[in-house]
Write a protein that holds these residues in place. Structure first.
Motif, mmCIF file in Angstrom:
data_model
loop_
_atom_site.group_PDB
_atom_site.id
_atom_site.type_symbol
_atom_site.label_atom_id
_atom_site.label_comp_id
_atom_site.label_asym_id
_atom_site.label_seq_id
_atom_site.Cartn_x
_atom_site.Cartn_y
_atom_site.Cartn_z
ATOM 1 N N HIS A 154 0.830 -1.205 0.000
ATOM 2 C CA HIS A 154 0.000 0.000 0.000
ATOM 3 C C HIS A 154 0.864 1.255 0.000
ATOM 4 O O HIS A 154 0.566 2.229 -0.709
ATOM 5 C CB HIS A 154 -0.927 -0.002 1.221
ATOM 6 C CG HIS A 154 -1.942 -1.092 1.189
ATOM 7 N ND1 HIS A 154 -2.625 -1.510 2.301
ATOM 8 C CD2 HIS A 154 -2.391 -1.875 0.165
ATOM 9 C CE1 HIS A 154 -3.444 -2.490 1.978
ATOM 10 N NE2 HIS A 154 -3.321 -2.734 0.691
ATOM 11 N N ARG A 158 0.909 4.356 -2.654
ATOM 12 C CA ARG A 158 0.688 5.727 -2.206
ATOM 13 C C ARG A 158 1.844 6.623 -2.640
ATOM 14 O O ARG A 158 1.650 7.740 -3.129
ATOM 15 C CB ARG A 158 0.524 5.792 -0.680
ATOM 16 C CG ARG A 158 -0.842 5.395 -0.171
ATOM 17 C CD ARG A 158 -1.023 5.823 1.263
ATOM 18 N NE ARG A 158 -0.009 5.285 2.149
ATOM 19 C CZ ARG A 158 -0.098 4.103 2.769
ATOM 20 N NH1 ARG A 158 -1.166 3.354 2.591
ATOM 21 N NH2 ARG A 158 0.859 3.687 3.556
ATOM 22 N N ASN A 159 3.070 6.097 -2.462
ATOM 23 C CA ASN A 159 4.241 6.875 -2.857
ATOM 24 C C ASN A 159 4.274 7.078 -4.368
ATOM 25 O O ASN A 159 4.681 8.143 -4.854
ATOM 26 C CB ASN A 159 5.521 6.166 -2.395
ATOM 27 C CG ASN A 159 5.653 6.140 -0.897
ATOM 28 O OD1 ASN A 159 5.016 6.922 -0.187
ATOM 29 N ND2 ASN A 159 6.463 5.230 -0.379
ATOM 30 N N THR A 162 1.963 9.778 -5.202
ATOM 31 C CA THR A 162 2.552 11.061 -4.801
ATOM 32 C C THR A 162 3.580 11.524 -5.826
ATOM 33 O O THR A 162 3.627 12.718 -6.181
ATOM 34 C CB THR A 162 3.203 10.929 -3.415
ATOM 35 O OG1 THR A 162 2.218 10.516 -2.468
ATOM 36 C CG2 THR A 162 3.800 12.251 -2.970
ATOM 37 N N ARG A 374 -11.545 11.604 1.816
ATOM 38 C CA ARG A 374 -10.585 10.505 1.723
ATOM 39 C C ARG A 374 -11.199 9.244 2.325
ATOM 40 O O ARG A 374 -12.096 9.302 3.155
ATOM 41 C CB ARG A 374 -9.300 10.848 2.482
ATOM 42 C CG ARG A 374 -8.594 12.092 1.976
ATOM 43 C CD ARG A 374 -7.307 12.303 2.731
ATOM 44 N NE ARG A 374 -6.637 13.527 2.330
ATOM 45 C CZ ARG A 374 -5.460 13.915 2.797
ATOM 46 N NH1 ARG A 374 -4.830 13.170 3.677
ATOM 47 N NH2 ARG A 374 -4.913 15.044 2.384
ATOM 48 N N ALA A 392 -3.556 8.064 4.741
ATOM 49 C CA ALA A 392 -2.365 8.926 4.707
ATOM 50 C C ALA A 392 -1.842 9.185 6.113
ATOM 51 O O ALA A 392 -0.637 9.068 6.381
ATOM 52 C CB ALA A 392 -2.700 10.246 4.014
ATOM 53 N N SER A 395 -0.205 6.142 7.508
ATOM 54 C CA SER A 395 1.130 5.897 6.945
ATOM 55 C C SER A 395 2.168 6.798 7.620
ATOM 56 O O SER A 395 3.300 6.375 7.869
ATOM 57 C CB SER A 395 1.123 6.132 5.436
ATOM 58 O OG SER A 395 0.995 7.505 5.118
#
Length: 536
Positions: A154, A158-159, A162, A374, A392, A395
């Motif tokens: 995950h 997400r990265n 980004t 979100r 987020a 994380s």
């Protein structure tokens, strides 16, 4: 995790195991029953499969025979006795299969590290397969290992998202901030003998203010930029401010803030005007957000400041800086990773003020609508109250926990927020007691050799020539001419396509990819030209 010696029985259809009062395979058909489960297991593309306690690997060859090429099998054993038994009885050729990894650990961090070594772009999900009952010996521990593996996948995506959205902005900021490097100091040069309080802008900062006020002269107050207005409302000026945001959105944090001699700790990829906003001492660091040769070239030129891990959150980055600045205690306030409905930040912070300005009878505040949009969830804070959070924030919480794990000098000054796994400082008296002695700052660190502004200009011109060469070769290739060295030239300027969402096997010489690279290169050359004007 130790237990008694496993008792083995040869059934004629494989070995069965009795261990710690449990049968770990079928007492009659251990091999066949595992093979049937493996053959009936539904397998999906792009999946990391986690196999807890593989024991004798019964059924694993059948799984591998059906495993899609985009998948991988991660076999995990927690029990040392069972691991030793497994290695004595498994076919070594099976363990050499590149589609399989076998580890013994009970550490979620070790599993996370193992998974990070995989090509995570292959995986969309993580699923568990059980071919033995070994999982039943440590069900909670295996659950945490599975969660750690899932979390890495995950986090990768997400990265990746980004990078798609922000990497071009970060690259632009790096080029525009390079002319500031000769006049700034490196983060490694900033040291203090005082204990440090790291102030984020979460609601729990309000509850910590009285403790900070009482001990203000005995500590170094390091604020995330969003916390500046909150502290100002209580008449508190920070000693240092951490600036991480790459966009203009955080300029609101500095309205009315004069800066003075406040230490500014800024990421090289932060918004240039925010970095220029302060007249006081500037200390640079760099969040290494992508594996591209550009950053190694900047480092080789003596222009790259201290690297830190890409932590995402300015509050977590501030903690990382604080741990480097002192050998003494570090206290955390306002780093909550959660919020109450209608109030995402501390009173007086820019998001909270925006919420109050936008609130009316017919709609909730804008900031809360954004957070609510979100994919969110609820969790229990350190006081046992139900609060809202989202992936987020979780994380960032994981990043902080990993950062402070094993650090006995980090303390929780908050009255709320999600649990950090740190000792809590509940009272002002306890806080004062921990502030009693000053830390040895570790001696004065000699600063690195300061680069000259001419070094920056020379680097920028070299980089512009590198991009120009790539454009020339790419245009030749698009025109049907030979373009020897094109792949090498593309590899050198990988930051030009770091944000491309499709991510083919780079570098690619496909025409559509080359056209997009040329367009990206044109933008980058404009940024370099702007940075060069700052060196004149």
């Amino acid at each position: 995790m130790a237990g008694g010696d496993p008792l083995l029985t040869d059934t004629g259809n494989g070995l069965t195991i009795l261990y710690r009062g449990r049968r770990l395979y079928s007492p009659a058909e251990p091999r066949s029953s595992a093979q049937r489960r493996a053959r009936s297991q539904a397998l999906r593309d792009h999946t990391l499969y986690v196999l807890p306690s593989p024991l004798f690997f019964y059924g694993v060859p059948e799984l591998l025979g059906r495993l899609p090429p985009s998948c991988h099998l991660l076999c995990v054993e927690i029990d040392q006795e069972l691991m030793a038994l497994s290695l004595r009885n498994v076919d070594e050729a099976l363990l050499r299969d590149p589609r399989l990894t076998y580890v013994r650990t009970e550490s979620a961090e070790a599993i996370a590290l193992t998974v990070r070594g995989f090509d995570l772009g292959r995986f969309r999900r993580c699923e568990e397969i059980r071919l033995s009952a070994g999982h039943s010996l440590y069900p909670e521990a295996y659950r945490l290992l599975l969660e750690a593996a899932e979390g890495e996948i995950h986090a990768h995506w997400r990265n990746r998202m980004t990078l798609i959205h922000l990497s071009s902005l970060w690259i632009r900021n790096v080029f525009l901030n390079l002319p500031r490097v000769p006049e700034a100091s490196d983060l490694s040069e900033l040291r203090t003998s005082l204990p440090i309080v790291v102030a984020g802008a979460g609601e729990s900062l309000e509850g910590a203010i009285s403790k900070i006020e009482q001990a203000r002269s005995s500590l170094y107050l390091l604020a995330a930029d969003t916390a500046i207005p909150v502290l100002a409302d209580f008449g508190l000026a920070p000693d240092g401010v951490v600036v991480l945001e790459a966009q203009a959105s955080n300029l609101d944090d500095f309205i009315g803030f004069r800066g003075g001699q406040v230490d500014v700790l800024a990421d090289l990829s932060s918004y240039p005007r925010a970095l220029q906003r302060f007249p006081g001492p500037r200390f640079l660091f760099f969040s290494d957000f992508g594996r591209v040769p550009l950053f190694d070239r900047i480092e080789a030129a003596g222009l790259l400041p201290t690297r830190i891990a890409p932590l995402g959150s300015v509050g977590v980055a501030a903690v990382s800086c604080a741990l480097r600045m002192t050998a003494g205690p570090v206290f955390l306030a306002g780093l909550d990773f959660s919020f109450r409905p209608g109030k995402t930040h501390a009173r007086g912070s820019p998001p909270h003020r925006l919420a109050l300005r936008s609130w009316d009878r017919l709609k909730p505040p804008a900031v809360y609508r954004r957070e609510e949009g979100r994919a969110g969830t609820t969790a229990l804070d350190k006081e046992g109250a139900s609060v809202a959070t989202n992936p987020a924030l979780l994380s960032y919480l994981t990043a902080l926990r990993q950062l402070v794990r094993g650090e006995s000098r980090v303390f929780d000054l908050r009255s709320g927020g999600l649990p950090l796994g740190l000792p809590s400082v509940e009272s002002a008296a306890a806080f004062s007691a921990l502030l009693g002695g000053r830390a040895d700052p570790g001696g004065s660190k000699s600063g690195p050799i300061r680069p000259e502004i001419g070094d920056v200009a020379g680097f920028l011109r070299d980089e512009d020539r590198r991009i120009a060469r790539m454009i020339r070769l790419a245009e030749a290739s698009l025109g049907g001419e030979p373009a020897d060295g094109l792949s090498e030239a593309l590899g050198e300027v990988g930051y030009l396509y770091l944000h491309f969402p499709d991510r083919p096997a780079f570098p690619s010489v496909e025409a559509g990819f080359l056209r997009r690279c040329i367009e990206s290169a044109d933008s980058c050359r404009r940024w370099i030209a702007q940075a060069l004007r700052s060196t004149a």
